[in-house]
Scaffold this motif. Structure first.
Motif, PDB file in Angstrom:
ATOM      1  N   LEU A  39    -120.694  41.666 -86.916  1.00 42.69           N
ATOM      2  CA  LEU A  39    -121.532  40.470 -86.858  1.00 42.69           C
ATOM      3  C   LEU A  39    -121.874  40.001 -88.274  1.00 42.69           C
ATOM      4  O   LEU A  39    -121.762  38.807 -88.591  1.00 42.69           O
ATOM      5  N   VAL A  40    -122.260  40.922 -89.127  1.00 37.86           N
ATOM      6  CA  VAL A  40    -122.592  40.580 -90.516  1.00 37.86           C
ATOM      7  C   VAL A  40    -121.358  40.025 -91.229  1.00 37.86           C
ATOM      8  O   VAL A  40    -121.440  39.033 -91.972  1.00 37.86           O
ATOM      9  N   SER A  41    -120.208  40.611 -90.979  1.00 34.24           N
ATOM     10  CA  SER A  41    -118.963  40.138 -91.585  1.00 34.24           C
ATOM     11  C   SER A  41    -118.616  38.726 -91.116  1.00 34.24           C
ATOM     12  O   SER A  41    -118.202  37.876 -91.913  1.00 34.24           O
ATOM     13  N   GLU A  98    -112.538  40.376 -84.717  1.00 30.52           N
ATOM     14  CA  GLU A  98    -113.109  41.716 -84.860  1.00 30.52           C
ATOM     15  C   GLU A  98    -114.497  41.790 -84.226  1.00 30.52           C
ATOM     16  O   GLU A  98    -114.853  42.806 -83.620  1.00 30.52           O
ATOM     17  N   PHE A  99    -115.272  40.730 -84.351  1.00 32.16           N
ATOM     18  CA  PHE A  99    -116.608  40.668 -83.762  1.00 32.16           C
ATOM     19  C   PHE A  99    -116.531  40.734 -82.239  1.00 32.16           C
ATOM     20  O   PHE A  99    -117.250  41.515 -81.593  1.00 32.16           O
ATOM     21  N   VAL A 100    -115.648  39.956 -81.639  1.00 32.23           N
ATOM     22  CA  VAL A 100    -115.501  39.947 -80.177  1.00 32.23           C
ATOM     23  C   VAL A 100    -114.972  41.294 -79.691  1.00 32.23           C
ATOM     24  O   VAL A 100    -115.435  41.820 -78.669  1.00 32.23           O
ATOM     25  N   THR A 101    -114.048  41.869 -80.422  1.00 32.62           N
ATOM     26  CA  THR A 101    -113.513  43.184 -80.053  1.00 32.62           C
ATOM     27  C   THR A 101    -114.613  44.239 -80.099  1.00 32.62           C
ATOM     28  O   THR A 101    -114.721  45.071 -79.196  1.00 32.62           O
ATOM     29  N   GLU A 150    -111.280  33.449 -88.531  1.00 28.73           N
ATOM     30  CA  GLU A 150    -110.595  33.840 -87.299  1.00 28.73           C
ATOM     31  C   GLU A 150    -110.524  35.359 -87.174  1.00 28.73           C
ATOM     32  O   GLU A 150    -110.809  35.927 -86.115  1.00 28.73           O
ATOM     33  N   LYS A 151    -110.174  36.034 -88.270  1.00 30.81           N
ATOM     34  CA  LYS A 151    -110.076  37.496 -88.257  1.00 30.81           C
ATOM     35  C   LYS A 151    -111.445  38.117 -87.995  1.00 30.81           C
ATOM     36  O   LYS A 151    -111.572  39.031 -87.170  1.00 30.81           O
ATOM     37  N   ALA A 152    -112.470  37.627 -88.691  1.00 31.46           N
ATOM     38  CA  ALA A 152    -113.820  38.169 -88.504  1.00 31.46           C
ATOM     39  C   ALA A 152    -114.313  37.936 -87.082  1.00 31.46           C
ATOM     40  O   ALA A 152    -114.955  38.809 -86.491  1.00 31.46           O
ATOM     41  N   TYR A 153    -114.002  36.770 -86.523  1.00 30.93           N
ATOM     42  CA  TYR A 153    -114.416  36.463 -85.149  1.00 30.93           C
ATOM     43  C   TYR A 153    -113.719  37.395 -84.155  1.00 30.93           C
ATOM     44  O   TYR A 153    -114.346  37.927 -83.240  1.00 30.93           O
ATOM     45  N   LYS A 171    -120.744  36.444 -89.963  1.00 37.12           N
ATOM     46  CA  LYS A 171    -121.715  35.531 -90.576  1.00 37.12           C
ATOM     47  C   LYS A 171    -121.348  35.237 -92.028  1.00 37.12           C
ATOM     48  O   LYS A 171    -121.457  34.100 -92.484  1.00 37.12           O
ATOM     49  N   ALA A 172    -120.921  36.260 -92.753  1.00 41.11           N
ATOM     50  CA  ALA A 172    -120.530  36.069 -94.148  1.00 41.11           C
ATOM     51  C   ALA A 172    -119.329  35.131 -94.255  1.00 41.11           C
ATOM     52  O   ALA A 172    -119.274  34.280 -95.149  1.00 41.11           O
ATOM     53  N   SER A 173    -118.373  35.269 -93.347  1.00 39.90           N
ATOM     54  CA  SER A 173    -117.207  34.374 -93.345  1.00 39.90           C
ATOM     55  C   SER A 173    -117.622  32.932 -93.057  1.00 39.90           C
ATOM     56  O   SER A 173    -117.117  31.998 -93.676  1.00 39.90           O
ATOM     57  N   CYS A 174    -118.545  32.761 -92.131  1.00 34.14           N
ATOM     58  CA  CYS A 174    -119.037  31.410 -91.813  1.00 34.14           C
ATOM     59  C   CYS A 174    -119.800  30.821 -93.000  1.00 34.14           C
ATOM     60  O   CYS A 174    -119.654  29.633 -93.303  1.00 34.14           O
ATOM     61  N   ASP A 175    -120.597  31.642 -93.661  1.00 31.43           N
ATOM     62  CA  ASP A 175    -121.338  31.176 -94.839  1.00 31.43           C
ATOM     63  C   ASP A 175    -120.379  30.761 -95.955  1.00 31.43           C
ATOM     64  O   ASP A 175    -120.591  29.758 -96.629  1.00 31.43           O
ATOM     65  N   GLU A 176    -119.314  31.524 -96.131  1.00 31.75           N
ATOM     66  CA  GLU A 176    -118.309  31.194 -97.140  1.00 31.75           C
ATOM     67  C   GLU A 176    -117.654  29.847 -96.825  1.00 31.75           C
ATOM     68  O   GLU A 176    -117.464  29.013 -97.712  1.00 31.75           O
ATOM     69  N   ALA A 177    -117.347  29.623 -95.571  1.00 31.64           N
ATOM     70  CA  ALA A 177    -116.749  28.352 -95.167  1.00 31.64           C
ATOM     71  C   ALA A 177    -117.720  27.202 -95.385  1.00 31.64           C
ATOM     72  O   ALA A 177    -117.335  26.127 -95.858  1.00 31.64           O
ATOM     73  N   GLN A 178    -118.997  27.421 -95.074  1.00 32.18           N
ATOM     74  CA  GLN A 178    -120.004  26.387 -95.282  1.00 32.18           C
ATOM     75  C   GLN A 178    -120.148  26.055 -96.768  1.00 32.18           C
ATOM     76  O   GLN A 178    -120.253  24.889 -97.144  1.00 32.18           O
ATOM     77  N   GLU A 179    -120.125  27.069 -97.610  1.00 37.40           N
ATOM     78  CA  GLU A 179    -120.188  26.841 -99.059  1.00 37.40           C
ATOM     79  C   GLU A 179    -118.985  26.026 -99.525  1.00 37.40           C
ATOM     80  O   GLU A 179    -119.113  25.149-100.385  1.00 37.40           O
TER      81      GLU A 179
END
Length: 118
Positions: free
Chosen positions: A48-50, A14-17, A9-12, A52-60
């Motif tokens: 964007l990279v941050s 920041e990405f939208v901002t 949520e935080k990464a998203y 994606k990394a958060s999403c990858d962590e959740a997927q793992e």
């Protein structure tokens, strides 16, 4: 699990901002490439990279849970078209489950009914 969701949520956010800042900066500078626009784009790319990394962590984490629960046979992508969702009867499931029947004579499940009281 809450920490992973909060991280996404935080990464998203920041990405939208960062995306909004890029748009505002480009509008302010008349779509010309300036140091401000380049800085905003670099920040956008970093966010964007941050994200994606958060999403990858959740997927793992999801994969770890599936493995630890013995659910390795879940389909990798459960997505349905809008037509499939609306065409399906609400009493039917889109995912068909085929439970394994329990053998009545399985030694682990036998109980001595002669000593049990009703």
């Amino acid at each position: 699990m809450d920490a992973i969701v909060d991280s996404i949520e935080k990464a998203y956010t920041e990405f939208v901002t960062a995306a909004a800042i890029v748009l505002e900066t480009r509008e302010t500078n008349g779509d010309q490439s300036t140091a401000d626009v380049n800085s905003a784009l670099a920040n956008f790319h970093q966010r964007l990279v941050s994200f994606k990394a958060s999403c990858d962590e959740a997927q793992e984490f999801v994969e770890y849970l599936k493995h630890s629960l013995g659910c390795n046979k879940f389909p990798g992508n459960l997505s349905y078209s809008q037509e499939q969702v609306f065409a399906s009867d609400h009493n039917e499931s889109l995912i068909q489950c085929n439970p394994v029947p329990i053998k009545a004579d399985d030694e682990k499940t036998k109980t001595d009914t002669s000593t049990s009281k009703p």
